[in-house]
Design an enzyme around this catalytic site. Structure first.
Site, short mmCIF file in Angstrom:
data_model
loop_
_atom_site.label_atom_id
_atom_site.label_comp_id
_atom_site.label_asym_id
_atom_site.label_seq_id
_atom_site.Cartn_x
_atom_site.Cartn_y
_atom_site.Cartn_z
CG ASP A 131 -9.20 -2.41 -3.40
OD1 ASP A 131 -8.38 -1.52 -3.69
OD2 ASP A 131 -10.38 -2.39 -3.80
CE LYS A 164 -10.09 3.29 10.81
NZ LYS A 164 -9.53 4.14 9.76
CE LYS A 173 -6.07 1.10 1.92
NZ LYS A 173 -5.94 0.37 0.64
N GLY A 177 -9.14 9.32 5.19
CA GLY A 177 -10.27 9.05 4.29
C GLY A 177 -11.59 9.59 4.82
CE1 TYR A 178 -15.61 9.34 0.91
CE2 TYR A 178 -14.01 7.54 0.87
CZ TYR A 178 -14.78 8.47 0.21
OH TYR A 178 -14.73 8.55 -1.17
CG ASP A 179 -11.38 7.07 9.51
OD1 ASP A 179 -12.12 6.15 9.10
OD2 ASP A 179 -10.19 6.89 9.80
CB THR A 231 -0.94 0.04 1.22
OG1 THR A 231 -1.76 1.21 1.14
CG2 THR A 231 -0.17 0.09 2.54
CE LYS A 232 3.41 3.28 -4.86
NZ LYS A 232 3.60 3.70 -6.23
O1 LIG Z 1 -4.30 1.27 -3.01
P1 LIG Z 1 -3.48 1.68 -1.80
O2 LIG Z 1 -2.07 2.09 -2.15
O3 LIG Z 1 -3.53 0.66 -0.70
O4 LIG Z 1 -4.15 3.02 -1.16
P2 LIG Z 1 -5.58 3.65 -1.54
O5 LIG Z 1 -5.83 4.81 -0.62
O6 LIG Z 1 -5.66 3.92 -3.02
O7 LIG Z 1 -6.56 2.49 -1.12
P3 LIG Z 1 -7.78 1.82 -1.92
O8 LIG Z 1 -7.49 1.77 -3.37
O9 LIG Z 1 -8.08 0.53 -1.20
O10 LIG Z 1 -8.96 2.83 -1.65
C1 LIG Z 1 -9.52 2.85 -0.37
C2 LIG Z 1 -10.17 4.19 -0.07
O11 LIG Z 1 -11.32 3.95 0.77
C3 LIG Z 1 -11.33 4.82 1.86
N1 LIG Z 1 -11.07 4.05 3.10
C4 LIG Z 1 -10.63 2.76 3.20
N2 LIG Z 1 -10.44 2.42 4.48
C5 LIG Z 1 -10.75 3.50 5.21
C6 LIG Z 1 -10.73 3.79 6.58
O12 LIG Z 1 -10.32 2.89 7.48
N3 LIG Z 1 -11.12 5.00 6.98
C7 LIG Z 1 -11.52 5.93 6.09
N4 LIG Z 1 -11.55 5.76 4.77
C8 LIG Z 1 -11.17 4.55 4.32
C9 LIG Z 1 -10.24 5.85 1.61
O13 LIG Z 1 -10.76 6.92 0.88
C10 LIG Z 1 -9.24 5.07 0.76
O14 LIG Z 1 -8.44 5.91 -0.02
MG LIG Z 2 -5.64 2.37 -4.34
#
Ligand SMILES: O=P(O)(O)OP(=O)(O)OP(=O)(O)OC[C@H]1O[C@@H](n2cnc3c(O)ncnc32)[C@H](O)[C@@H]1O
Ligand SMILES: [Mg+2]
Length: 200
Positions: free
Chosen positions: A70, A176, A13, A154-156, A8-9
Site C-alpha cells: 500500500d 527508479k 507495481k 501514477g504520479y511519476d 496487487t492489481k
Molecule cells: O491496491 P493495489 O491493487 O496494489 O493497486 P493500487 O494502484 O490501488 O495501489 P494503492 O491502493 O497502494 O494506491 C497507490 C497509489 O499511489 C500512487 N503511487 C504509489 N506508488 C507509486 C509510484 O511508484 N509512482 C507513482 N505513483 C505511485 C499511484 O497513484 C497508486 O495508484
Molecule cells: Mg489499491
C-alpha cells in the site's frame, strides 16, 4: 521453482516487484494473473492497515504466503494528501491523468520551495500461521508544475527527485528502483525473504 505472489492489481507495481525479485530466482505472480481473486476493500486509515487488509485477504484465498503493497504520495503543502487516497484522488476510476491534474490544480499557487513531497510504501508479508512482517520505504521529492517523462505510473511524471535530477517518469526501471519508496521497502523485505527461503 520459487514463486512469489504479490497481492496487487497494479501493473506498474508488478513490473517493479518483478525487476527486483526475478534476479533472486523468484517467479513473480500478481493478481493480474488470477482474475478470480477477490477484491479487497481498502477501508484502512493508514498505509499499514490497508497493506495488512490486502495481504491477509489474499493470503487466506491462496492459503499461502503473499506480499501486499500500500503506497501513496504525501504532499507537504496539502497536509499529506493525497496519502492513502492516492489511487482514487480524482474519483473511483483510478485515473492517473485525472489524479495528476487535480494535484497540479491544488498546487497552482504554491511556489517551488514549498512543493516538497514524499512517496511512501508499506509492504505486508503474511501467510497461514505466521505473524505479519511489515516494512516501510520512503522517497523525497518535489512536485513540478507540469509532467516530464513517460516511464513508470501514477504520479511519476510530476515527482522530481533532486538526487538524480530527474522525475521518476524520466528514470529507467533500475534507476527508479535504486531510490524509490518501493525499492527501499523491498530491499528491507529482501533480507527477510532470503532468510525464509524454503518457507515462501
Ligand atoms: O491496491 P493495489 O491493487 O496494489 O493497486 P493500487 O494502484 O490501488 O495501489 P494503492 O491502493 O497502494 O494506491 C497507490 C497509489 O499511489 C500512487 N503511487 C504509489 N506508488 C507509486 C509510484 O511508484 N509512482 C507513482 N505513483 C505511485 C499511484 O497513484 C497508486 O495508484
Ligand atoms: Mg489499491
Amino acid at each position: 521453482m520459487k514463486e512469489m505472489i504479490i497481492a496487487t492489481k497494479n501493473a506498474g507495481k508488478a513490473k517493479e516487484f518483478i525487476e527486483i525479485f526475478s534476479p533472486m530466482g523468484y517467479t513473480v505472480k500478481t493478481l493480474l494473473d488470477f482474475p478470480d481473486a477477490p477484491d479487497i476493500e481498502e477501508t484502512g486509515a493508514t498505509f499499514e492497515e490497508n497493506a495488512l487488509l490486502k495481504a491477509e485477504g489474499i493470503a487466506k484465498y491462496f492459503n499461502r504466503i503473499v506480499i501486499a503493497d500500500d503506497s501513496g504520495l504525501a504532499i507537504d503543502a496539502l497536509e499529506g494528501r493525497p496519502g492513502v487516497y492516492s489511487a482514487r484522488y480524482a474519483g473511483e476510476s483510478k485515473d492517473d491523468e485525472a489524479n495528476i491534474a487535480k494535484v497540479l490544480e491544488e498546487l497552482k499557487e504554491v511556489p517551488e520551495e514549498k512543493r516538497t513531497a514524499h512517496f511512501h510504501c508499506t509492504l505486508a508479508l503474511t501467510g497461514p500461521c505466521m505473524e505479519p512482517v511489515i516494512v516501510e520505504g520512503m522517497c523525497d521529492g518535489v512536485i513540478l508544475t507540469e509532467k516530464r517523462g513517460t516511464s513508470g505510473f501514477g504520479y511519476d511524471p510530476i515527482f522530481y527527485v533532486p538526487a538524480l535530477g530527474k522525475t521518476m517518469a524520466e528514470m529507467n526501471g533500475e534507476e527508479k528502483n535504486s531510490i524509490s519508496h518501493r525499492g527501499n521497502a523491498i530491499r528491507k523485505l529482501r533480507e527477510w525473504v532470503k532468510n525464509a527461503e524454503g518457507v515462501i
